[in-house]
Enzyme design. Sequence first.
Site, short mmCIF file in Angstrom:
data_model
loop_
_atom_site.label_atom_id
_atom_site.label_comp_id
_atom_site.label_asym_id
_atom_site.label_seq_id
_atom_site.Cartn_x
_atom_site.Cartn_y
_atom_site.Cartn_z
N GLY A 85 -13.12 -5.15 7.03
CA GLY A 85 -14.48 -4.72 7.37
C GLY A 85 -14.71 -3.34 6.79
O GLY A 85 -13.99 -2.90 5.88
N SER A 124 -8.74 -3.96 -3.86
CA SER A 124 -9.72 -2.99 -3.36
C SER A 124 -9.43 -1.60 -3.89
O SER A 124 -8.28 -1.25 -4.19
CB SER A 124 -9.66 -2.97 -1.83
N TYR A 155 -4.94 -1.40 5.49
CA TYR A 155 -5.66 -2.25 4.54
C TYR A 155 -5.26 -1.96 3.09
O TYR A 155 -5.02 -2.87 2.31
CB TYR A 155 -7.16 -2.04 4.74
N LYS A 159 -3.26 -4.46 0.30
CA LYS A 159 -3.81 -4.80 -1.01
C LYS A 159 -2.85 -4.41 -2.14
O LYS A 159 -2.65 -5.17 -3.10
CB LYS A 159 -5.17 -4.11 -1.21
N LYS A 198 -20.21 -2.57 6.13
CA LYS A 198 -19.95 -1.39 5.31
C LYS A 198 -21.21 -0.52 5.25
O LYS A 198 -22.27 -0.90 5.74
CB LYS A 198 -19.48 -1.82 3.93
N ALA A 199 -21.06 0.64 4.60
CA ALA A 199 -22.10 1.67 4.67
C ALA A 199 -23.49 1.20 4.25
O ALA A 199 -24.47 1.48 4.96
CB ALA A 199 -21.68 2.88 3.83
#
Length: 334
Positions: A85, A124, A155, A159, A198-199
């Site tokens: 997220g 990512s 996270y 990745k 997200k933003a």
Amino acid sequence: MVNEIKSDELIVVAGAGGFIGGWLVHHLLDLGLGRIRAVDLKPTSEWHQVFPDAENLVLDLQEIPACRAACRQADYVFNLAADMGGMGFIETHKAECMLSVLINTHLLMAAREASVQRYFFASSACVYAAEKQVSAQVVPLQEQDAYPAMPEDGYGWEKLFSERMCRHFREDYRLATRIARYHNVYGPLGTYDGGREKAPAAICRKVIAAKLSGQHEIEIWGDGEQTRSFMYIDDCLKGTLAIMGNDIVDPINLGSSELVTINRLVDIVERIAGVKLLRRYNLDAPKGVRGRNSDNELIRKYLGWEPSVRLEDGMEKTYRWIFDQMAGHSRLSA
């Protein structure tokens, strides 16, 4: 890649119930590429998009039998599945984010067993070393900046480890793997509330909520001067297919190189909404690294790829979709 896929070949999209995965299934169907198997953990009623022309499977890809079922007779696999997220989620759910390593590991094993032609892993920008991202005026991150390793805790480590798994499956087992490092993908039909957003979506939601309620103020996490770059979903899909079909075997950036502050992102959404809000800054909220931007030199060199959607245009499409969702809910509850 578009010209390589035969009509009877099977493409698996793992994480098809999510934002990017759903759009990827949509894009592949629009292009008329092969047969599509869409896979996700969530029941289909909770998928962002569901298409009757795809084979839709609900499977827990953390389990190896589920991965074998997903990859059965597959020719191509896109792994976009992960428990993730926005910053508010990944800073408080590190163990859950790390467990996504099971998905990629078991999918790689199943893809190898199924003799899959090519395997794509969605990585990512969170893999990049934190020491490279301490300034808002960050130097754009080049692919080699992931090492020496010190990625986003949880996270980012998952990745980065999964990137290495892809590399070693390619080197040891000759499984053709491709890896894109996504930088902040946004667009319609994505999560905009509940803590995983997200933003771009979060700011759209906050501005819309202020407009609908008449309470013209907004909470911004941090001081608003932290910087990011944002890539619209259409550009992400085109770049993903280009990377999958190319001979680039090392991880490569896929993102915009337009650096913007969170305050500027709020400015853009305010202009779209036709409002001006009082800004309240929450300095104790999760905010991530100070600055992050994508260096696109390699993807320009090898693929001639550049984002084509202006941030203002992409944000307007995103805002309009979220507004319709929120205004509809507001009318239903009135």
